[in-house]
Design a protein around this motif. Structure first.
Motif, PDB file in Angstrom:
ATOM      1  N   ILE A  68      44.692  38.379  38.226  1.00 38.93           N
ATOM      2  CA  ILE A  68      43.641  38.352  39.250  1.00 38.93           C
ATOM      3  C   ILE A  68      42.468  39.256  38.877  1.00 38.93           C
ATOM      4  CG2 ILE A  68      45.149  37.706  41.172  1.00 38.93           C
ATOM      5  CD1 ILE A  68      45.343  40.654  41.948  1.00 38.93           C
ATOM      6  N   GLY A  69      42.571  39.945  37.754  1.00 34.71           N
ATOM      7  CA  GLY A  69      41.500  40.830  37.320  1.00 34.71           C
ATOM      8  C   GLY A  69      41.755  42.266  37.725  1.00 34.71           C
ATOM      9  N   VAL A  70      41.154  43.187  36.994  1.00 30.34           N
ATOM     10  CA  VAL A  70      41.454  44.609  37.163  1.00 30.34           C
ATOM     11  C   VAL A  70      41.074  45.134  38.540  1.00 30.34           C
ATOM     12  CG1 VAL A  70      39.264  45.333  36.107  1.00 30.34           C
ATOM     13  CG2 VAL A  70      41.208  46.900  36.118  1.00 30.34           C
ATOM     14  N   LYS A  71      39.960  44.659  39.086  1.00 32.58           N
ATOM     15  CA  LYS A  71      39.511  45.154  40.392  1.00 32.58           C
ATOM     16  C   LYS A  71      40.513  44.796  41.488  1.00 32.58           C
ATOM     17  CE  LYS A  71      35.545  43.486  41.618  1.00 32.58           C
ATOM     18  NZ  LYS A  71      34.095  43.292  41.841  1.00 32.58           N
ATOM     19  N   LYS A  72      40.884  43.515  41.537  1.00 32.51           N
ATOM     20  CA  LYS A  72      41.847  43.084  42.546  1.00 32.51           C
ATOM     21  C   LYS A  72      43.223  43.696  42.288  1.00 32.51           C
ATOM     22  CE  LYS A  72      39.665  38.687  43.782  1.00 32.51           C
ATOM     23  NZ  LYS A  72      39.814  37.203  43.813  1.00 32.51           N
ATOM     24  N   SER A  73      43.556  43.891  41.020  1.00 30.02           N
ATOM     25  CA  SER A  73      44.847  44.477  40.682  1.00 30.02           C
ATOM     26  C   SER A  73      44.980  45.886  41.246  1.00 30.02           C
ATOM     27  CB  SER A  73      45.037  44.493  39.162  1.00 30.02           C
ATOM     28  OG  SER A  73      46.331  44.959  38.808  1.00 30.02           O
ATOM     29  N   PHE A  74      43.940  46.694  41.079  1.00 33.40           N
ATOM     30  CA  PHE A  74      43.993  48.055  41.627  1.00 33.40           C
ATOM     31  C   PHE A  74      43.985  48.045  43.152  1.00 33.40           C
ATOM     32  CE2 PHE A  74      42.958  50.022  37.454  1.00 33.40           C
ATOM     33  CZ  PHE A  74      43.888  51.048  37.505  1.00 33.40           C
ATOM     34  N   MET A  75      43.267  47.112  43.753  1.00 39.27           N
ATOM     35  CA  MET A  75      43.277  47.044  45.211  1.00 39.27           C
ATOM     36  C   MET A  75      44.658  46.623  45.724  1.00 39.27           C
ATOM     37  SD  MET A  75      40.380  48.239  45.954  1.00 39.27           S
ATOM     38  CE  MET A  75      40.282  47.997  47.739  1.00 39.27           C
TER      39      MET A  75
END
Length: 306
Positions: A68-75
């Motif tokens: 899902i991409g790094v941004k969504k992964s961290f969220m």
């Protein structure tokens, strides 16, 4: 001893992730738990992580998920962060942590009132792919605060730690991940809006420099200015900081104090024409961390690129 949870997002990180996990396990502060979310790796990253989970079941938990991409992964990691941990730290897959990184985080945080949303972040030792020292990141000479966080992120995620008060606040109204700049930019904005930022002038991390995170890192002043101007111009269609400010407005506007409400509202809604935008720039004190960057920002805002 206070409990610290480390949130690590991985994706095709087989080259460096083992070295990074070892640096986490070798912290001189041992009351830690590592929550890893793999973002659908296609290389050997998953196998490496599973091996560490097997060898350190009391230390490591794994979320194996789709890409899902790094941004969504961290969220996603923030959503799953422990409510029993006193502090939450954020980790990239390709850096290297000095043994005192977590103990220093705890030391600084413990001096503060835990009822206040707190965020710690620090200077970086920037290194090449082989961990050879290149330089240090600059200090935030213009100061830390809401007027900066609205238009710039100066808190690099892999240096950051937050307390449970800030975590609870962030979880209470999660933004659309597609509309924030990055998880660290969002946390810097929320901490600046409601709490306290704690900047450490010492570095406890070796941060690998890649082309993808090299915006503004040029040693040539002219090339750096040129790169930043082109970066802002390229982003004028998506206006990432405006989009993020809109998420702040939707999620937390009513909870802001009156001064921050006025500033946020003006930033978002006083831009219908160039005259309004020029008036906004004259009357407000939004700033970036260098005088030149601030001037470029003002030009971009007046032209409705920001």
């Amino acid at each position: 001893m206070k409990k610290v949870q480390i949130l690590l997002s991985t994706y095709n990180g087989e080259k460096f992730v083992e070295e990074q996990i070892e640096s986490l396990l070798n912290q001189d502060y041992q009351n830690i738990n590592i929550l890893i979310r793999d973002d659908g790796s296609k290389d050997q990253t998953k196998s490496i992580i599973k091996r560490y989970k097997t060898n350190y079941p009391e230390k490591i938990s794994v979320m194996d998920d789709s890409n899902i991409g790094v941004k969504k992964s961290f969220m996603k990691l923030i959503e799953q962060a422990s409510e029993s941990a006193d502090y939450i730290a954020f980790c990239d897959q390709d850096d290297y942590w000095e043994p005192k990184k977590i103990s220093r985080l705890v030391e600084v945080m413990e001096k503060e009132d835990q009822e206040i949303p707190l965020m710690y972040f620090s200077k970086l030792n920037i290194v090449d792919s082989q961990l050879n020292y290149l330089r240090q990141s600059p200090d935030p000479e213009m100061g830390i605060g809401f007027e900066n966080a609205l238009i710039q992120n100066i808190a690099t995620g892999c240096t950051m730690g937050i307390n449970q008060s800030l975590l609870t606040l962030v979880k209470s109204s999660m933004p659309d991940p597609d509309l924030i700049v990055m998880h660290d930019a969002w946390l810097y904005l929320i901490a600046s809006a409601f709490g306290k930022n704690l900047y450490d002038k010492e570095s406890y991390i070796s941060y690998r420099q890649h082309e993808s995170n090299a915006v503004g890192m040029s040693t040539s002043k002219f090339k750096s200015i040129q790169k930043r101007y082109q970066y802002f111009k390229k982003e004028r269609k998506t206006k990432p900081y405006t989009a993020q400010a809109n998420e702040l407005y939707k999620c937390f506007y009513k909870q802001l104090d009156s001064d921050k409400q006025k500033l946020l509202y003006a930033f978002l809604f006083s831009r219908k024409n160039m005259m309004q935008r020029m008036n906004f720039i004259k009357k407000t004190n939004l700033y970036r961390q260098t005088e030149m960057d601030t001037k470029i920002y003002k030009i971009c805002y007046i032209n409705n690129w920001y």
